[in-house]
Write a protein that holds these residues in place. Sequence first.
Motif, PDB file in Angstrom:
ATOM      1  N   LEU A 269       0.991  -1.142   0.053  1.00 14.70           N
ATOM      2  CA  LEU A 269      -0.047  -0.116  -0.064  1.00 14.70           C
ATOM      3  C   LEU A 269       0.810   1.227   0.127  1.00 14.70           C
ATOM      4  N   ASP A 270       2.048   1.258   0.838  1.00 15.10           N
ATOM      5  CA  ASP A 270       2.816   2.321   0.766  1.00 15.10           C
ATOM      6  C   ASP A 270       3.503   2.557  -0.631  1.00 15.10           C
ATOM      7  N   THR A 271       3.783   1.588  -1.288  1.00 14.59           N
ATOM      8  CA  THR A 271       4.437   1.797  -2.790  1.00 14.59           C
ATOM      9  C   THR A 271       3.308   2.427  -3.751  1.00 14.59           C
ATOM     10  N   LEU A 272       2.236   1.345  -3.811  1.00 18.24           N
ATOM     11  CA  LEU A 272       1.192   1.599  -4.864  1.00 18.24           C
ATOM     12  C   LEU A 272       0.550   2.982  -4.648  1.00 18.24           C
ATOM     13  N   SER A 273       0.466   3.677  -3.389  1.00 17.86           N
ATOM     14  CA  SER A 273      -0.130   5.022  -3.179  1.00 17.86           C
ATOM     15  C   SER A 273       0.826   6.101  -3.466  1.00 17.86           C
ATOM     16  N   VAL A 274       2.157   5.906  -3.888  1.00 13.67           N
ATOM     17  CA  VAL A 274       3.093   6.973  -4.212  1.00 13.67           C
ATOM     18  C   VAL A 274       2.632   7.861  -5.290  1.00 13.67           C
ATOM     19  N   PRO A 275       1.973   7.632  -6.421  1.00 19.57           N
ATOM     20  CA  PRO A 275       1.524   8.298  -7.440  1.00 19.57           C
ATOM     21  C   PRO A 275       0.919   9.641  -6.953  1.00 19.57           C
ATOM     22  N   TYR A 276       0.059   9.554  -5.934  1.00 24.75           N
ATOM     23  CA  TYR A 276      -0.634  10.613  -5.597  1.00 24.75           C
ATOM     24  C   TYR A 276      -0.114  11.225  -4.052  1.00 24.75           C
ATOM     25  N   ARG A 277       0.847  10.346  -3.665  1.00 22.32           N
ATOM     26  CA  ARG A 277       1.298  10.987  -2.115  1.00 22.32           C
ATOM     27  C   ARG A 277       2.348  11.944  -2.363  1.00 22.32           C
ATOM     28  N   SER A 281       4.182  14.738  -7.549  1.00 17.25           N
ATOM     29  CA  SER A 281       3.389  13.870  -8.430  1.00 17.25           C
ATOM     30  C   SER A 281       2.478  14.871  -9.279  1.00 17.25           C
ATOM     31  N   PRO A 282       2.476  14.511 -10.467  1.00 16.78           N
ATOM     32  CA  PRO A 282       1.385  15.173 -11.414  1.00 16.78           C
ATOM     33  C   PRO A 282       0.006  14.947 -11.415  1.00 16.78           C
ATOM     34  N   ILE A 283      -0.306  13.805 -10.420  1.00 12.76           N
ATOM     35  CA  ILE A 283      -1.547  13.402 -10.425  1.00 12.76           C
ATOM     36  C   ILE A 283      -2.242  13.373  -8.982  1.00 12.76           C
ATOM     37  N   SER A 284      -3.571  13.583  -9.026  1.00 12.14           N
ATOM     38  CA  SER A 284      -4.222  13.379  -7.630  1.00 12.14           C
ATOM     39  C   SER A 284      -4.785  12.123  -7.273  1.00 12.14           C
ATOM     40  N   GLN A 346      -4.050   0.246 -15.700  1.00 10.93           N
ATOM     41  CA  GLN A 346      -3.214  -0.179 -14.681  1.00 10.93           C
ATOM     42  C   GLN A 346      -2.108   0.993 -14.178  1.00 10.93           C
ATOM     43  N   ALA A 347      -1.871   1.131 -13.144  1.00 19.38           N
ATOM     44  CA  ALA A 347      -0.720   1.756 -12.597  1.00 19.38           C
ATOM     45  C   ALA A 347       0.407   1.024 -11.757  1.00 19.38           C
ATOM     46  N   VAL A 348       1.412   1.300 -12.390  1.00 10.52           N
ATOM     47  CA  VAL A 348       2.621   0.475 -11.896  1.00 10.52           C
ATOM     48  C   VAL A 348       3.780   1.399 -11.072  1.00 10.52           C
ATOM     49  N   VAL A 349       4.212   0.808  -9.965  1.00 12.10           N
ATOM     50  CA  VAL A 349       5.327   1.767  -9.270  1.00 12.10           C
ATOM     51  C   VAL A 349       6.392   0.781  -9.003  1.00 12.10           C
ATOM     52  N   LEU A 350       7.601   1.053  -9.273  1.00 11.55           N
ATOM     53  CA  LEU A 350       8.870   0.426  -9.057  1.00 11.55           C
ATOM     54  C   LEU A 350       9.656   1.506  -8.199  1.00 11.55           C
ATOM     55  N   ARG A 351       9.968   1.104  -6.871  1.00 13.37           N
ATOM     56  CA  ARG A 351      11.197   1.737  -6.111  1.00 13.37           C
ATOM     57  C   ARG A 351      12.349   0.799  -5.705  1.00 13.37           C
ATOM     58  N   GLY A 352      13.105   1.786  -5.484  1.00 11.86           N
ATOM     59  CA  GLY A 352      14.357   1.146  -4.910  1.00 11.86           C
ATOM     60  C   GLY A 352      15.553   0.610  -5.799  1.00 11.86           C
ATOM     61  N   ILE A 353      15.438   1.143  -7.102  1.00 16.49           N
ATOM     62  CA  ILE A 353      16.515   0.838  -8.064  1.00 16.49           C
ATOM     63  C   ILE A 353      17.255   2.024  -8.256  1.00 16.49           C
ATOM     64  N   GLY A 354      18.519   2.086  -8.019  1.00 15.19           N
ATOM     65  CA  GLY A 354      19.383   3.158  -8.341  1.00 15.19           C
ATOM     66  C   GLY A 354      19.664   3.572  -9.568  1.00 15.19           C
ATOM     67  N   SER A 397       3.138   4.394 -15.290  1.00 14.76           N
ATOM     68  CA  SER A 397       4.308   3.619 -14.520  1.00 14.76           C
ATOM     69  C   SER A 397       5.098   4.871 -13.797  1.00 14.76           C
ATOM     70  N   TYR A 398       5.618   4.579 -12.659  1.00 16.66           N
ATOM     71  CA  TYR A 398       6.512   5.603 -11.648  1.00 16.66           C
ATOM     72  C   TYR A 398       7.556   4.666 -11.247  1.00 16.66           C
ATOM     73  N   LEU A 399       8.644   5.521 -11.342  1.00 19.32           N
ATOM     74  CA  LEU A 399       9.898   4.836 -10.847  1.00 19.32           C
ATOM     75  C   LEU A 399      10.596   5.793  -9.844  1.00 19.32           C
ATOM     76  N   LEU A 400      10.907   5.147  -8.847  1.00 21.68           N
ATOM     77  CA  LEU A 400      11.543   5.983  -7.539  1.00 21.68           C
ATOM     78  C   LEU A 400      12.764   5.306  -7.245  1.00 21.68           C
ATOM     79  N   GLN A 401      13.876   6.099  -6.974  1.00 19.72           N
ATOM     80  CA  GLN A 401      15.161   5.530  -6.400  1.00 19.72           C
ATOM     81  C   GLN A 401      15.087   5.221  -5.176  1.00 19.72           C
ATOM     82  N   GLU A 402      14.191   5.710  -4.126  1.00 18.30           N
ATOM     83  CA  GLU A 402      14.016   5.518  -2.667  1.00 18.30           C
ATOM     84  C   GLU A 402      13.684   4.057  -2.541  1.00 18.30           C
ATOM     85  N   PRO A 403      14.351   3.231  -1.678  1.00 11.15           N
ATOM     86  CA  PRO A 403      13.735   1.863  -1.580  1.00 11.15           C
ATOM     87  C   PRO A 403      12.726   1.793  -0.320  1.00 11.15           C
TER      88      PRO A 403
END
Length: 511
Positions: A269-277, A281-284, A346-354, A397-403
């Motif tokens: 939940l913490d990861t998939l809610s990133v797009p609006y948190r 982020s450009p989306i609400s 679908q909305a996909v989030v990947l986090r933790g990849i430098g 899709s959203y890509l974050l470096q923060e793991p």
Amino acid sequence: MDLKGNLNTLPQEGCLYGDPKRDTSVAWQGNLITHQEDPPTRNLFLQDLSKLQGCLSSEGDLGPRAHALSKDGSPLPTQLHVSQKGRPLEGSVQVWSDYLRVRLHPRSTCMIRQYNYDGESCQLEAFGQGESLLHDPTYQEELEDRLHFYVEECDYLQGFQILCDLDNGFSGVGAKVTELLHDEYSGRGILTWGLTPVIQNTEVSGKDFYRLMNTVLGIVHLSSHSSLFCPLSLSGSLGLRPEAPVTLPYAHYEASLNYHSSAILATALDTLSVPYRLQSSPISMAQLADAFNVSGRKVVTAGAALPFPMAHDQSLPDALCNYQLAVPWAPLSSCGEPKDSCCFGQAVVLRGIGKEKQSCNCPPGSQPKSALHACGTGEEVLECYLHAQFPETFSTSYLLQEPCKVSTPYPQFFSALLNTQGFLLDNPPRCSTALESIPVLTAVQSSPVLYSALCRLYKELQRVNLRRWASYFSAGVELSDFQEALHELRTLAQCYETSSVLGESEDEDSD
């Protein structure tokens, strides 16, 4: 909102501002007999946390001005390493507050005192019981008062995120709360997550029928008043007969422990809610819901790869090339595995990849191994992969470096083949060390698999003689209202109907 007895050692007022001494003086001049109950004992993690945060005074009471010093006056360590001290929390955790690291505001918790957390009597076990709670002016006024307090503190109110149990009376509580928010804050996003524990028993009992009826009423009412509704569970099915829980290749969790399952679902939940948190982020929240909520499809499914399976010496294109035939995430909505790559959105989030691992820097003049290796950025790699897997699907899709941090009190149930950052090793290290963080991949999908899942719930209850469960309907739900909810469930399922899932459904009926 929670039940009496479920806070354990946590004060109802929280401990954000300490636990101020109340004036216990009385005007009575005669003899007094004082009955005092000893407070529950805090586990070692909470004791260490209190010392670390500097909120344990010399008398053992919470005090905001106390200093984080040990008994000999030396400073305490700045990090918690409970699991490394041989003090795992699995044996001392009973309720969610036993591993709560956040200090709550005094107006965060609302207690329901008519029902008990444990025991055989006074259980909040039916949808109608929970729904009738908010017909009580006391609870309704208290909820509205707390709600207005927090809304007034917001600089920008996107909407509301609601988490509630789906299998018991809290589905009724959640239904009334979403109805209240829908009426008072129309136009704001309301994202609701219905949580269900893993069911262990193999024989069907009366509680299973209650659970099924609560689930159906919860899905219908919560999705009706929410912008988007998503069931979350590690259980294999929401139906009467439980199926094997979800398997995560590198997380060896114990399905019977809420401490373990809640960690996995909270991470997802913490990861998939990133797009609006995120502020960037450009989306609400409302915009994300509108992207999915097309043609009445207000229910979505969730999936996660926890951790995302990637070797320590791989790049992101290398890792995704290993999943050309099947996606790397496991389903977390108890709706089963999709049979094909068909998906409405679908909305996909990947986090933790430098950044250094997000793309493959091929030498000039060399031939890329695949289309993924030809991409110049991590965002392009993820978009290219999703387009190949779901060619006819609208994907964001959203890509974050923060793991995702997995320090104490996060359970240490991960495979020994992971390094401290959660990447795969060829062999287990000689000295085991606790993980500090993991990469996580999540997906929220509007999928045709919901047609089969919702139809199964509908058919199971169609085969039940509902008049046998008079005790359930005496709790506040009329039989006619329940039958209407079944009809709405069927209508909701038809929103996800496609030619492929319709053929599978016909095959099941013929069997």
